[in-house]
Design an enzyme around this catalytic site. Structure first.
Site, PDB file in Angstrom:
ATOM      1  CG  ASP A 153       5.936  31.245   9.862  1.00 47.30           C
ATOM      2  OD1 ASP A 153       5.530  29.803  10.603  1.00 47.30           O
ATOM      3  OD2 ASP A 153       6.650  31.444   9.868  1.00 47.30           O
ATOM      4  CG  HIS A 233       9.908  27.178  12.508  1.00 48.86           C
ATOM      5  ND1 HIS A 233       8.037  26.082  13.126  1.00 48.86           N
ATOM      6  CD2 HIS A 233       8.841  28.079  12.062  1.00 48.86           C
ATOM      7  CE1 HIS A 233       6.791  27.156  13.109  1.00 48.86           C
ATOM      8  NE2 HIS A 233       7.318  28.537  12.593  1.00 48.86           N
ATOM      9  CG  ASP A 308      11.529  31.047  11.513  1.00 45.55           C
ATOM     10  OD1 ASP A 308      11.204  31.739  10.450  1.00 45.55           O
ATOM     11  OD2 ASP A 308      11.456  30.749  12.359  1.00 45.55           O
ATOM     12  N   GLY A 327      12.359  35.629  17.220  1.00 44.17           N
ATOM     13  CA  GLY A 327      12.850  35.147  16.791  1.00 44.17           C
ATOM     14  C   GLY A 327      14.084  36.108  16.311  1.00 44.17           C
TER      15      GLY A 327
END
Length: 429
Positions: A153, A233, A308, A327
């Site tokens: 990831d 996601h 996430d 993020g």
């Protein structure tokens, strides 16, 4: 420690049976001793759950705890506090650390660190050595050490042959492959969704196509190998449709969606005046994609809800938009957004939403789901769907503060979690 506890007058929600009933739960030595009405136990402390729901403990199957290597962003301890604040009793952590979780000793390091926290942490091992995409990690050894899944990831597995072999091992090891669904050749300089908003703002875009083509490739590989593919996601309408069709054809594929992709669109980049807290990967998409995600949750195409949770230190985010990392943090806001975006509008019932935080992620990761059966270890989340509140900076327990939701309205609140023989009050985490 609170090994003995009587939870009184809660509305006990069983996501497997889809039932809610008012009952007391007596816990002895950390295990459920009885569930029923008017349970008597004068020798134990009590928790009044009147007006609140009690369910098996929630699991966020996609978080970044950053340790080892990036402790300036988050540690396992601070991430665990954020999880408790959000009502989670367990998380699964991604392997993009330094060193990456690509050898058994790193898996065991994470588990040892996590043993000191109030939650359970399930490490996810890498697909490839050092997440470099060239050769497979020692997947069997990682699984023996406690890795519950495999993912690079943050970096896609580009090599189709490598992904094929990983899925073949998945079928043997009974652990899913979680790919970062992105073909970066289609967006080498992208920073937000490619569309009318990015064109208006003059920011390089990331097309939904970059996700869709990788999802399509991996579905074909899963169909061929029989390995379990999990779509991380998911963010586009086309990807939802690809997963829906694959499931109908019997392909072993599951999917998750992040709470922020249900709450915001790419217009948030403009309305926030280019706040780097609206920069995430995959990017915020247009409203038509958000609508498709909600429909995919409602019809079961999308199995699990996750966050996430991706902490970044303030100095990393306090730069111009195109220089900032992707993020945001998400553990503390998850349930409030689920209540606001899914339960209150009627997209999901509370039983369905809880199922996507309890049963579904554990089924995907081949973990036993906590039960409400007598004799089982007590693993519980106490929450409601009614409390309206405003998320503030004081609610952040993560070491980082990168969230676009400070000042945002929330619907529903996590109040307490019970796990590892201890009652933890969420607001005191």
């Amino acid at each position: 420690m609170t090994p003995d506890l009587l939870i009184q007058n809660g509305r006990v929600l069983d996501p497997v049976a889809g039932t809610v009933r008012t009952a007391d739960i007596l816990i002895r030595d950390g295990n459920i001793a009885s569930v029923g009405t008017d349970v008597a136990a004068s020798d134990v402390p009590t928790y009044d759950a009147t007006g609140r729901l009690v369910s098996p403990g929630w699991l966020d199957m996609h978080v970044h705890l950053r340790e080892p290597g990036f402790e300036h962003k988050e540690t396992i301890a601070t991430g665990a506090r954020a999880a408790v604040k959000g009502g989670f009793t367990a998380v699964a952590c991604m392997p993009n650390t330094e060193p990456a979780i690509h050898t058994r000793d790193v898996v065991e390091f994470v588990r040892q660190r996590a043993a000191e926290t109030p939650i359970t942490v399930h490490p996810i091992g890498t697909v490839s050595k050092e997440r470099a995409g060239r050769s497979l990690a020692e997947m069997g050894d990682l699984a023996a050490g406690g890795a519950v899944a495999f993912s690079d990831d943050g970096a896609p597995v580009y090599d189709a042959g490598l992904m094929r072999r990983a899925l073949e091992y998945s079928a043997t090891l009974k652990r899913p492959i979680i790919n970062h669904m992105e073909n970066r050749a289609l967006n080498p300089d992208g920073h937000m969704h490619e569309g009318s908003v990015s064109a208006r703002l003059g920011i390089g875009g990331i097309p939904g196509l970059s996700e869709d083509v990788m999802v399509a490739r991996d579905i074909e590989l899963a169909a061929y190998t029989g390995g379990h593919l999990h779509v991380a996601h998911i963010s586009t309408a086309r990807s939802v449709e690809l997963v829906r069709r694959a499931k109908a054809e019997g392909v072993p594929v599951t999917a998750e969606v992040c709470t922020h992709h249900l709450a915001l669109t790419d217009e948030a980049v403009a309305s926030s005046d280019f706040s780097t807290h609206t920069k995430m990967h995959p990017p915020l998409r247009p409203a038509r994609d958000v609508d498709a995600l909600k429909a995919g949750l409602a019809d079961g195409t999308i199995d699990a809800l996750c966050t996430d949770h991706a902490p970044h230190a303030p100095h990393e985010k306090e730069v111009e938009f195109t220089a900032a990392p992707f993020g945001i943090i998400g553990l503390e806001t998850a349930w409030g957004l689920i209540g606001r975006e899914l339960i209150a509008p009627g997209h999901l019932s509370v039983e369905e939403a809880v199922g996507k935080l309890t049963v579904a992620p554990r089924r995907i990761l081949n973990l036993p789901a906590p039960t409400l059966d007598e004799g089982a270890p007590a693993n519980l989340t106490i929450f409601d769907t009614d409390t309206s509140w405003t998320f503030s900076g004081d609610d952040i327990r993560s070491k980082s503060r990168n969230t676009p939701f400070v000042g945002a309205a929330m619907q529903g609140k996590a109040w307490a979690v019970y796990t590892k023989g201890t009652l933890n009050i969420c607001d005191e985490a």
